[in-house]
Design a protein around this motif. Sequence first.
Motif: not given
Length: 285
Positions: A143-147, A175-185
């Motif tokens: 969702i952070a992509s500006a595509e 939300l920076l690059d790779g945010w999905q790997e270290n996001c909580s919740p």
Amino acid sequence: MVQLKEFRIVMPMSLEEYQVSQMYMVMKMQQQSTNGAEGVEVLENRPFQDDIFGRGQYTSKVYRLQSKAPAWLTSIAPTDALVMQEEAWNAYPRCKTVIKCPYFTKFSLTIETVHRADNGTSENVHGLNEEQLAARQVEIIDIASAEKDYWSYVIGSSNFDFSKFKSAKTGRGPLLDGWQENCSPVMTAYKLVTIDAPYWGFGYRLEQAMLAGERALFVESHRNCFGWIDEWFGMTVQQIRELEQQGDCLLNEKISRPILLTDAADCEQSCSHNSERQVTQVIHT
């Protein structure tokens, strides 16, 4: 040829928060996209219970999207070819949506959604067999992509820059690059789209167009879920349900269609001027 594609949308929120955010987002986007000529007409919005899903909320809607039809489609079909009928069974965390088009009677589109408290790493949440798994394509949506693409402009493109965004109420973001790997919740909406348009000559093109449209809608709607977090955060499902019922009346008034709710007294009450001001205030917050 039947197309089978699974979209995985990772979100920086809990399962409980996502349920509220998704309901709020649907209500607000429907209000924004509906006018006297086209948009969303709500036929039914009521609780249901069955042996498959258990308890949940059933909705029946008509989408009039004539202005959004691509030029190649309008060259072979009338302007009302993108009048779509939708039935949805929302038994969160499981949901099913079936979309049909009265003009293309053989066309069918089904979206089955499973919501999990993970970051998109579950491999077969829909319980597909080997043949289905072999045919399935998987795409993880950020969702952070500006595509941008054609359908993102057609559906509407939010202006959130999540690389700089920070929620005032929750402190979440950016939300920076790779945010999905270290996001909580964190949680993921696993959306399995099955689409079939068995028409010689243009069926595959129609399937691809609808898949691209659904993808753009998933991106836009989930960007809005997070971008509007300070509007819905702290609300309950019951509060959203009350606003949703009032909003359904306003939608049908906007598109000049009869109001078809299950309880006439509730409808009269929810369409009162006080209710209209309340919904309008929330939608434009």
